[in-house]
Design a protein around this motif. Structure first.
Motif, PDB file in Angstrom:
ATOM      1  N   SER A  71       0.809  -1.228   0.000  1.00 17.81           N
ATOM      2  CA  SER A  71       0.000   0.000   0.000  1.00 17.81           C
ATOM      3  C   SER A  71       0.837   1.270   0.000  1.00 17.81           C
ATOM      4  CB  SER A  71      -0.951   0.003   1.209  1.00 17.81           C
ATOM      5  OG  SER A  71      -0.205  -0.081   2.423  1.00 17.81           O
ATOM      6  N   ASN A  72       2.135   1.163   0.186  1.00 18.50           N
ATOM      7  CA  ASN A  72       2.989   2.351   0.161  1.00 18.50           C
ATOM      8  C   ASN A  72       3.274   2.843  -1.253  1.00 18.50           C
ATOM      9  OD1 ASN A  72       3.110   2.525   2.906  1.00 18.50           O
ATOM     10  ND2 ASN A  72       5.094   1.472   3.090  1.00 18.50           N
ATOM     11  N   LEU A  73       2.882   2.068  -2.251  1.00 20.74           N
ATOM     12  CA  LEU A  73       3.023   2.546  -3.622  1.00 20.74           C
ATOM     13  C   LEU A  73       2.114   3.759  -3.819  1.00 20.74           C
ATOM     14  CD1 LEU A  73       4.219   1.758  -6.519  1.00 20.74           C
ATOM     15  CD2 LEU A  73       1.934   0.812  -6.947  1.00 20.74           C
ATOM     16  N   ASN A  74       2.660   4.827  -4.365  1.00 22.33           N
ATOM     17  CA  ASN A  74       1.854   6.014  -4.672  1.00 22.33           C
ATOM     18  C   ASN A  74       1.231   5.814  -6.042  1.00 22.33           C
ATOM     19  OD1 ASN A  74       0.805   8.528  -5.362  1.00 22.33           O
ATOM     20  ND2 ASN A  74       2.360   9.625  -4.167  1.00 22.33           N
ATOM     21  N   GLN A  79       4.774   4.857 -12.211  1.00 17.48           N
ATOM     22  CA  GLN A  79       4.679   4.491 -13.617  1.00 17.48           C
ATOM     23  C   GLN A  79       5.684   3.377 -13.951  1.00 17.48           C
ATOM     24  OE1 GLN A  79       5.275   8.395 -15.554  1.00 17.48           O
ATOM     25  NE2 GLN A  79       3.121   8.266 -16.220  1.00 17.48           N
ATOM     26  N   TYR A  80       5.372   2.628 -15.019  1.00 16.43           N
ATOM     27  CA  TYR A  80       6.291   1.622 -15.551  1.00 16.43           C
ATOM     28  C   TYR A  80       6.389   1.825 -17.053  1.00 16.43           C
ATOM     29  CZ  TYR A  80       1.981  -0.800 -16.919  1.00 16.43           C
ATOM     30  OH  TYR A  80       0.764  -1.108 -17.480  1.00 16.43           O
ATOM     31  N   TYR A  81       7.550   1.431 -17.611  1.00 15.18           N
ATOM     32  CA  TYR A  81       7.803   1.652 -19.034  1.00 15.18           C
ATOM     33  C   TYR A  81       7.598   0.334 -19.774  1.00 15.18           C
ATOM     34  CZ  TYR A  81      10.006   3.657 -23.190  1.00 15.18           C
ATOM     35  OH  TYR A  81      10.250   4.148 -24.452  1.00 15.18           O
ATOM     36  N   SER A  82       6.666   0.372 -20.743  1.00 15.56           N
ATOM     37  CA  SER A  82       6.358  -0.838 -21.506  1.00 15.56           C
ATOM     38  C   SER A  82       5.834  -0.440 -22.875  1.00 15.56           C
ATOM     39  CB  SER A  82       5.312  -1.684 -20.768  1.00 15.56           C
ATOM     40  OG  SER A  82       4.947  -2.825 -21.514  1.00 15.56           O
ATOM     41  N   TRP A  86       5.398   5.257 -21.298  1.00  9.99           N
ATOM     42  CA  TRP A  86       5.183   5.220 -19.853  1.00  9.99           C
ATOM     43  C   TRP A  86       3.706   4.977 -19.574  1.00  9.99           C
ATOM     44  CZ3 TRP A  86       8.784   4.690 -16.315  1.00  9.99           C
ATOM     45  CH2 TRP A  86      10.095   5.066 -16.633  1.00  9.99           C
ATOM     46  N   ASN A  87       3.473   4.064 -18.609  1.00 11.50           N
ATOM     47  CA  ASN A  87       2.105   3.697 -18.248  1.00 11.50           C
ATOM     48  C   ASN A  87       1.922   3.885 -16.751  1.00 11.50           C
ATOM     49  OD1 ASN A  87       1.180   2.111 -20.892  1.00 11.50           O
ATOM     50  ND2 ASN A  87       3.283   1.494 -20.399  1.00 11.50           N
ATOM     51  N   ASP A  88       0.724   4.294 -16.357  1.00 13.11           N
ATOM     52  CA  ASP A  88       0.429   4.493 -14.940  1.00 13.11           C
ATOM     53  C   ASP A  88       0.267   3.148 -14.238  1.00 13.11           C
ATOM     54  OD1 ASP A  88       0.427   7.238 -15.273  1.00 13.11           O
ATOM     55  OD2 ASP A  88      -1.739   7.335 -15.657  1.00 13.11           O
ATOM     56  N   TYR A 101      10.999   1.647 -13.973  1.00 17.46           N
ATOM     57  CA  TYR A 101       9.930   2.284 -13.205  1.00 17.46           C
ATOM     58  C   TYR A 101      10.355   3.702 -12.838  1.00 17.46           C
ATOM     59  CZ  TYR A 101       8.300  -2.539 -12.681  1.00 17.46           C
ATOM     60  OH  TYR A 101       7.870  -3.812 -12.925  1.00 17.46           O
ATOM     61  N   ARG A 102       9.378   4.515 -12.380  1.00 20.49           N
ATOM     62  CA  ARG A 102       9.703   5.818 -11.815  1.00 20.49           C
ATOM     63  C   ARG A 102       8.582   6.255 -10.879  1.00 20.49           C
ATOM     64  NH1 ARG A 102       9.179   9.831 -17.140  1.00 20.49           N
ATOM     65  NH2 ARG A 102       6.885   9.775 -17.314  1.00 20.49           N
ATOM     66  N   ASN A 103       8.974   7.101  -9.943  1.00 24.27           N
ATOM     67  CA  ASN A 103       8.013   7.750  -9.037  1.00 24.27           C
ATOM     68  C   ASN A 103       7.144   6.753  -8.255  1.00 24.27           C
ATOM     69  OD1 ASN A 103       9.079   9.993 -10.291  1.00 24.27           O
ATOM     70  ND2 ASN A 103       7.279  10.332 -11.607  1.00 24.27           N
TER      71      ASN A 103
END
Length: 302
Positions: A71-74, A79-82, A86-88, A101-103
Motif C-alpha cells: 500500500s505504500n506505492l503512490n 509508472q512503468y515503461y512498456s 510510460w504507463n500508470d 519504473y519511476r516515481n
C-alpha cells in the motif's frame, strides 16, 4: 531537492536479478531486473538396485508473472515503461513485468515489491531398465509413487528412489499323453530357479522338453555338468532346473514333452501302435525286434 524513497523486495522463494536497487529518487528512473525463478530439485537415487537410468536430478522452475506492491506505492505517481511508453501503475495489485519504473513514491518511505510466480514446470522421470524386472520411483524406497518415465509437477524438493521388482511369468505344459511330475509350477520369478520334474508316460521314455514363448537371450537350463546353459527351446533337454525362461512380466512359456516309444522283444507277436499305425512285433535271432506292416518290416532296437 527531489525526495528519495526506499525499495524492499519479497522474492517468494526466488532470488534478486542483476539489478535490484534499494532506493529511488522522485523524477528519476529505476531499473529493476526480473527476479530469478525459484526451483524444486528432484534428486534421483539408484537405491543399489543395479538398474540403469540417465541423470542424477531434475529441476522444476516457476515462471515470473510480475511484481505487485504494498500500500505504500503512490498510485497517483507510479509508472512503468512498456511498449515504448510510460504507463500508470494505478493499482498496486496489478502484476507488472516491466524492468523500468519511476516515481514509486513521491515522498520518503519504503515501497515493497513482491514477486509473483506461475505454476512450476513438470519434470519427466527417466526410464529405469533392468532385465527381468519392473521398476518404479518411490519416495520411501518401498511404496510405488511414480512410474518409470512418468511426468509430474513436484510441490517441493524431494528425493526419489529406484525400486525394482522381479517379473513373474507363467508356464503351461503340453504333456502329449504324459502325466506331470511332482514339480510342475505354473508361475516363476525372474532370476529364480524353476524346478520341473520330468513327466511320465506308460510305454514311453521321456525324450526331453522343448518350449515356445522363450526369451532366448535369458533362458537357461542346468546341464549334466551342473552348469546353466543357454536354451533356444528347440533343443530337447531333460533337465529339471531352469532359469529366466522369460524376462517380461506376465509372459507365458509353453513347455512340450517329447517321447520315445518303448519296444522290447517280450512283446513279440503283439500288435502295437507306432507312428500312427498298427504294427506286429516280430522277434528274430539277431537280438532285435522287428515291426511288421503289410509284409514290410522296420527294425527297432530291443
Amino acid at each position: 531537492t527531489a525526495n528519495t524513497y526506499n525499495i524492499a523486495y519479497n522474492y517468494n522463494g526466488g532470488a534478486a536479478g542483476s539489478s535490484a536497487p534499494s532506493s529511488g529518487t522522485y523524477g528519476s528512473n529505476v531499473t529493476i531486473s526480473n527476479p530469478t525463478e525459484p526451483s524444486y530439485i528432484v534428486t534421483l537415487n539408484g537405491n543399489s538396485q543395479g538398474a540403469t537410468y540417465t541423470g542424477s536430478s531434475l529441476t522444476s522452475t516457476a515462471s515470473f508473472s510480475g511484481w505487485t506492491a504494498n500500500s505504500n506505492l503512490n498510485t497517483d505517481t507510479a509508472q512503468y515503461y512498456s511498449t515504448n511508453t510510460w504507463n500508470d501503475w494505478s493499482n498496486a495489485s496489478t502484476k507488472q513485468t516491466a524492468t523500468t519504473y519511476r516515481n514509486l513514491r513521491s515522498s520518503s518511505g519504503t515501497v515493497t515489491l513482491t514477486a509473483n510466480w506461475g505454476t512450476y514446470s513438470a519434470v519427466t522421470l527417466p526410464i529405469i531398465t533392468k532385465t527381468g524386472y519392473t521398476c518404479y520411483w518411490s519416495k520411501d524406497k518401498i511404496i510405488f509413487n511414480y512410474d518409470s518415465g512418468e511426468s509430474f509437477t513436484p510441490t517441493g524438493n524431494m528425493t526419489l528412489y529406484a525400486v525394482c521388482a522381479k517379473n513373474i511369468y507363467s508356464i503351461k505344459y503340453q504333456l502329449n499323453g504324459g502325466t506331470a511330475g511332482t514339480n510342475a509350477n505354473t508361475t516363476a520369478n525372474y532370476s529364480e530357479t524353476l524346478k520341473v520334474s520330468n513327466p511320465t508316460r506308460t510305454g514311453y521314455t521321456f525324450a526331453g522338453w522343448t518350449a515356445t514363448g522363450l526369451n532366448t537371450n535369458t533362458a537357461k537350463y542346468l546341464n549334466s555338468s551342473s552348469v546353466y546353459t543357454s536354451w533356444n527351446g528347440t533343443t530337447k533337454v531333460t533337465s529339471t532346473s531352469f532359469m529366466n525362461l522369460q524376462s517380461a512380466n506376465g509372459a507365458t512359456v509353453t513347455m512340450t514333452a517329447n517321447w520315445t516309444r518303448n519296444f522290447t522283444c517280450s512283446t513279440a507277436g503283439k500288435t502295437v501302435s507306432y507312428a500312427g499305425l498298427n504294427w506286429t512285433v516280430l522277434s528274430n535271432s539277431s537280438g532285435t525286434c522287428e515291426l511288421a506292416l503289410n509284409q514290410l518290416s522296420k527294425s527297432k532296437g530291443s
